[in-house]
Scaffold this motif. Structure first.
Motif, PDB file in Angstrom:
ATOM      1  N   VAL A  31     -47.447  18.281 -12.944  1.00 52.73           N
ATOM      2  CA  VAL A  31     -46.409  19.058 -12.276  1.00 52.73           C
ATOM      3  C   VAL A  31     -46.954  19.501 -10.924  1.00 52.73           C
ATOM      4  O   VAL A  31     -47.960  20.213 -10.858  1.00 52.73           O
ATOM      5  N   ILE A  32     -46.321  19.080  -9.862  1.00 52.04           N
ATOM      6  CA  ILE A  32     -46.789  19.454  -8.529  1.00 52.04           C
ATOM      7  C   ILE A  32     -46.128  20.762  -8.101  1.00 52.04           C
ATOM      8  O   ILE A  32     -45.081  21.160  -8.629  1.00 52.04           O
ATOM      9  N   ASP A  33     -46.759  21.417  -7.126  1.00 53.44           N
ATOM     10  CA  ASP A  33     -46.216  22.702  -6.664  1.00 53.44           C
ATOM     11  C   ASP A  33     -45.006  22.524  -5.763  1.00 53.44           C
ATOM     12  O   ASP A  33     -44.036  23.268  -5.868  1.00 53.44           O
ATOM     13  N   LEU A  34     -45.056  21.535  -4.863  1.00 51.64           N
ATOM     14  CA  LEU A  34     -43.950  21.346  -3.918  1.00 51.64           C
ATOM     15  C   LEU A  34     -43.689  19.863  -3.687  1.00 51.64           C
ATOM     16  O   LEU A  34     -44.572  19.118  -3.271  1.00 51.64           O
ATOM     17  N   LEU A  35     -42.463  19.456  -3.978  1.00 53.39           N
ATOM     18  CA  LEU A  35     -42.006  18.110  -3.673  1.00 53.39           C
ATOM     19  C   LEU A  35     -41.201  18.186  -2.375  1.00 53.39           C
ATOM     20  O   LEU A  35     -40.204  18.907  -2.296  1.00 53.39           O
ATOM     21  N   ASN A  87     -42.630  30.522   1.538  1.00 56.76           N
ATOM     22  CA  ASN A  87     -41.854  31.300   0.565  1.00 56.76           C
ATOM     23  C   ASN A  87     -41.921  30.673  -0.816  1.00 56.76           C
ATOM     24  O   ASN A  87     -42.069  31.360  -1.828  1.00 56.76           O
ATOM     25  N   ALA A  88     -41.822  29.339  -0.849  1.00 53.09           N
ATOM     26  CA  ALA A  88     -41.802  28.639  -2.130  1.00 53.09           C
ATOM     27  C   ALA A  88     -43.131  28.769  -2.869  1.00 53.09           C
ATOM     28  O   ALA A  88     -43.170  29.147  -4.043  1.00 53.09           O
ATOM     29  N   VAL A  89     -44.232  28.467  -2.196  1.00 52.72           N
ATOM     30  CA  VAL A  89     -45.512  28.398  -2.907  1.00 52.72           C
ATOM     31  C   VAL A  89     -46.179  29.754  -3.080  1.00 52.72           C
ATOM     32  O   VAL A  89     -47.027  29.922  -3.972  1.00 52.72           O
TER      33      VAL A  89
END
Length: 482
Positions: free
Chosen positions: A7-11, A329-331
């Motif tokens: 599972v990656i943090d950001l696609l 913001n996402a990570v």
């Protein structure tokens, strides 16, 4: 990294400016990032937008800063149109490494070439291979929009993306549109020697100060561009079987214009088809753009978007800044808001640069304008067609403005900072500026407004009292010394 089992943090979907900046930002923050690009990294800005268009404009002035047109085969033309094309290719090749997959990989980003499609919450596939993610950034950009004009599909049409494929200078170029792209490319091709007609639905540069548009219009006309404003294109006809077809473009009043090339610069449309955004609950607006909030988050709190795929203005600088905000913001799990102070520049000759509010709206606002006929640098370079205009509130705070002139975009940085920091004209006037520069226009506009404060009756009375008090003290001190 085996993306199918982890599972990656950001696609990140899209490898243009927004995707590249967003991916690098997230990676530098320690996130595991995968960027998917279906074609080539660099996006519109590198391949079909900012880089080639500004190189073309530079070539069309002869030396990257001149003001006069050149002929496509003339002495200063770099061996004609082929030389111009070579110069564009060279500029792209020089900048391309910064946007390359190798550059992304060096920053810790895994780059995948292929077509990405969302398949469900936290899931996507890249050319059939499954990938799982905690967050995603949609940065797929936009395409030029081609209006449904009868006969246009049979005509020799180019857009801002395909105009760079031309191998010969058009003889008769018809431009449909009157925005920044239409004005920039229309002027450039006219300076290179093409016969150019611009067909504009309303007026050129409709979002800019009317006085600014007037100056650009006059400049285009001087360069040989025929501008037809208030024109509706009704039909395009192209003869059958002609070896070198010359189309005729008809407008609403019955006039027709010959065209061996038609440049359509009439807006853009977002690239959202086939992304599967509905499978992850991402809402689109009525035009198909991805809806985002002030933090660049979509209706799905795990999916973010930035760049031309959103309803925000289509500027490269905005795509990068907003994508960086979205990625952090996402990570990091924060909710930083993006700035609403958005500078813009139209790179015609002269340039038009603007930010914030560009015209007074009501009695509580006023303007301070300096014509460049009174700016010494403009006088020395014989480039006085322009002005600097500030829009101010009743306290002298700078709300926005417009600058028209050579390198106006360079001065816009200071004006943008002033708007962002809510500076007053007194703040700007109190800073020493170098002389002589085109930036004097901004400084003098600030000084002119700051001086108006001295015309206030109360201020003048207070100043008069201070002057008399200082005079009295000086006289008294002189008597004591005597």
């Amino acid at each position: 990294m085996e993306t199918s089992n982890q599972v990656i943090d950001l696609l990140v979907v899209g490898g243009g400016t927004a995707g590249i900046v967003g991916a690098k930002t997230a990676s530098r923050l320690g996130a595991r990032v995968v960027l998917v690009e279906r074609a080539r990294t660099g996006g519109d800005c590198l391949w079909t937008g900012c880089v080639p268009s500004k190189t073309l404009l530079s070539a069309a002035t002869g030396s990257g800063g001149g003001t006069g047109p050149i002929a496509a085969g003339g002495v200063g033309s770099e061996a004609g149109f082929s030389g111009v094309r070579a110069r564009i290719a060279s500029a792209i090749a020089t900048i391309e490494p910064d946007d390359s997959p190798a550059s992304l990989e060096a920053a810790g980003v895994t780059v995948r070439h292929g077509v990405a499609r969302f398949t469900g919450p936290g899931r996507a596939e890249i050319d059939g291979q499954q990938i799982r993610f905690h967050h995603a950034l949609v940065a797929t950009g936009s395409d030029p929009a081609v209006p449904p004009i009868p006969g246009l599909d049979r005509a020799p049409v180019v857009t801002s993306e395909t105009v760079w494929d031309l191998t010969e200078l058009p003889q008769h170029l018809v431009v449909i549109g009157g925005g920044p792209i239409a004005c920039e490319l229309g002027q450039a091709f006219a300076r290179l020697g093409a016969s150019v007609v611009m067909l504009v639905r309303s007026r050129i540069l409709p979002k800019e100060d009317a006085d600014a548009a007037d100056i650009v219009r006059s400049s285009l006309i001087r360069d040989g561009v025929q501008i037809v404003e208030g024109a509706t294109v009704e039909e395009v006809t192209t003869p059958d079987g002609a070896r070198e077809a010359v189309s005729r473009v008809r407008v609403g009043d019955g006039r027709t214009f010959p065209a061996d090339t038609i440049l359509v610069a009439a807006g853009r449309k977002p690239r959202t088809d086939g992304l599967g955004l509905d499978s992850v609950g991402v809402d689109l607006d009525e035009k198909g753009y991805v809806r985002v909030d002030h933090a660049m988050r979509t209706s799905n709190p795990m999916v973010w978007a930035a760049g031309d795929v959103t309803p925000n203005p289509d500027f490269t600088h905005l795509a990068g800044v907003y994508a960086s905000t979205a990625a952090s913001n996402a990570v990091l799990g924060v909710r930083r808001s993006v700035s609403t102070v958005i500078p813009r520049v139209t790179y015609t000759s002269p340039e038009v640069a603007a930010v914030g509010i560009t015209s007074a709206q009501g009695a509580s606002q006023r303007v301070s304008t300096i014509e460049h006929a009174h700016t010494d640098r403009a006088i020395t370079e014989d480039q006085i067609d322009g002005f600097t205009r500030l829009v101010l509130d009743k306290r002298g705070r700078i709300l926005g403005g417009t600058i028209v002139g050579p390198r106006a975009g360079e001065t816009l940085g200071e004006l943008t900072l002033a708007v962002h920091q809510k500076l007053t004209t007194r703040d700007v006037a109190g800073v020493t500026h170098p002389y002589p520069t085109y930036n004097d226009g901004l400084w003098n506009a600030a000084i002119a407004d700051a001086r108006t404060a001295l015309e206030n009756r109360g201020v003048r009375t207070a100043m008069s009292v201070l002057v008399r008090l200082t005079r009295w003290r000086a006289t008294r001190s002189s008597l004591r010394r005597g």
